[in-house]
Design a protein around this motif. Structure first.
Motif, short mmCIF file in Angstrom:
data_model
loop_
_atom_site.label_atom_id
_atom_site.label_comp_id
_atom_site.label_asym_id
_atom_site.label_seq_id
_atom_site.Cartn_x
_atom_site.Cartn_y
_atom_site.Cartn_z
N LEU A 1 20.66 2.52 26.77
CA LEU A 1 20.81 1.50 25.73
C LEU A 1 20.56 0.10 26.29
O LEU A 1 19.86 -0.70 25.67
CB LEU A 1 22.20 1.60 25.10
CG LEU A 1 22.42 2.81 24.20
CD1 LEU A 1 23.90 3.02 23.92
CD2 LEU A 1 21.63 2.67 22.91
N ILE A 2 21.12 -0.19 27.45
CA ILE A 2 20.91 -1.51 28.06
C ILE A 2 19.42 -1.74 28.34
O ILE A 2 18.88 -2.79 28.02
CB ILE A 2 21.73 -1.65 29.35
CG1 ILE A 2 23.23 -1.62 29.04
CG2 ILE A 2 21.37 -2.94 30.09
CD1 ILE A 2 24.09 -1.38 30.26
N CYS A 3 18.78 -0.74 28.93
CA CYS A 3 17.35 -0.87 29.24
C CYS A 3 16.51 -0.97 27.96
O CYS A 3 15.54 -1.73 27.91
CB CYS A 3 16.89 0.31 30.10
SG CYS A 3 17.59 0.29 31.76
N GLY A 4 16.89 -0.23 26.94
CA GLY A 4 16.18 -0.30 25.67
C GLY A 4 16.30 -1.66 25.02
O GLY A 4 15.31 -2.22 24.52
N VAL A 5 17.49 -2.22 25.04
CA VAL A 5 17.69 -3.55 24.48
C VAL A 5 16.95 -4.59 25.31
O VAL A 5 16.30 -5.49 24.76
CB VAL A 5 19.20 -3.89 24.38
CG1 VAL A 5 19.42 -5.37 24.16
CG2 VAL A 5 19.85 -3.09 23.27
N ARG B 1 13.34 -4.59 24.40
CA ARG B 1 13.12 -5.24 23.10
C ARG B 1 13.21 -6.76 23.21
O ARG B 1 12.42 -7.48 22.60
CB ARG B 1 14.11 -4.71 22.06
CG ARG B 1 13.82 -3.28 21.67
CD ARG B 1 14.94 -2.67 20.85
NE ARG B 1 14.67 -1.28 20.60
CZ ARG B 1 14.22 -0.79 19.46
NH1 ARG B 1 14.00 -1.59 18.45
NH2 ARG B 1 13.98 0.50 19.32
N LEU B 2 14.19 -7.23 23.99
CA LEU B 2 14.31 -8.67 24.19
C LEU B 2 13.08 -9.23 24.90
O LEU B 2 12.59 -10.31 24.54
CB LEU B 2 15.58 -8.99 24.99
CG LEU B 2 16.91 -8.82 24.26
CD1 LEU B 2 18.07 -8.99 25.23
CD2 LEU B 2 17.03 -9.80 23.11
N ALA B 3 12.58 -8.51 25.90
CA ALA B 3 11.39 -8.96 26.62
C ALA B 3 10.19 -9.08 25.68
O ALA B 3 9.42 -10.04 25.78
CB ALA B 3 11.08 -8.00 27.77
N LYS B 4 10.06 -8.13 24.77
CA LYS B 4 8.96 -8.19 23.80
C LYS B 4 9.07 -9.41 22.89
O LYS B 4 8.09 -9.90 22.37
CB LYS B 4 8.92 -6.92 22.94
CG LYS B 4 8.37 -5.73 23.67
CD LYS B 4 8.31 -4.52 22.76
CE LYS B 4 7.83 -3.30 23.52
NZ LYS B 4 7.80 -2.09 22.67
#
Length: 118
Positions: free
Chosen positions: A70-74, A77-80
């Motif tokens: 979840l942390i890596c997924g978020v 998304r933030l990086a995008k």
């Protein structure tokens, strides 16, 4: 992992995940990234901008890498969205969370005691 919306099942996961009442601002209608297992909500992460407001994983799913995913997924998304950093607060008593964030490269910017912590 999939986008979702905070509702009663998320509140139930949050309640089960902590031995104390966490100081989370996320509530009904807020966007979350969630993880399900065989149709059951296993965990989720809620963000307010680049601030991690709430990461909750049901106890029976803890230790399986869901929080890390979840942390890596978020973060992805933030990086995008052009966000280079994520911030969060972790209670001093939440040693598993501290270790998880440390393993992912998070560092301590400052030690403080937000007013919303009891």
């Amino acid at each position: 992992l999939a986008p979702g919306v905070f509702d009663k099942p998320h509140a139930t996961v949050r309640e089960a995940a902590y031995s104390y009442t966490p100081a989370c601002g996320s509530w009904n209608g807020d966007a979350v990234l969630e993880c399900t297992s065989e149709g059951t909500l296993a965990g989720y992460m809620a963000m307010h901008g680049s601030y991690a407001d709430d990461l909750s994983v049901k106890p029976e799913f803890q230790g399986r890498g869901i929080g890390k995913a979840l942390i890596c997924g978020v973060a992805a998304r933030l990086a995008k969205q052009g966000q280079a950093e994520m911030s969060l607060d972790v209670r001093a008593c939440n040693l598993p969370a501290q270790e998880l964030y440390k393993s992912l490269g998070f560092g301590i910017e400052k030690q403080h005691f937000p007013g919303f912590y009891d």
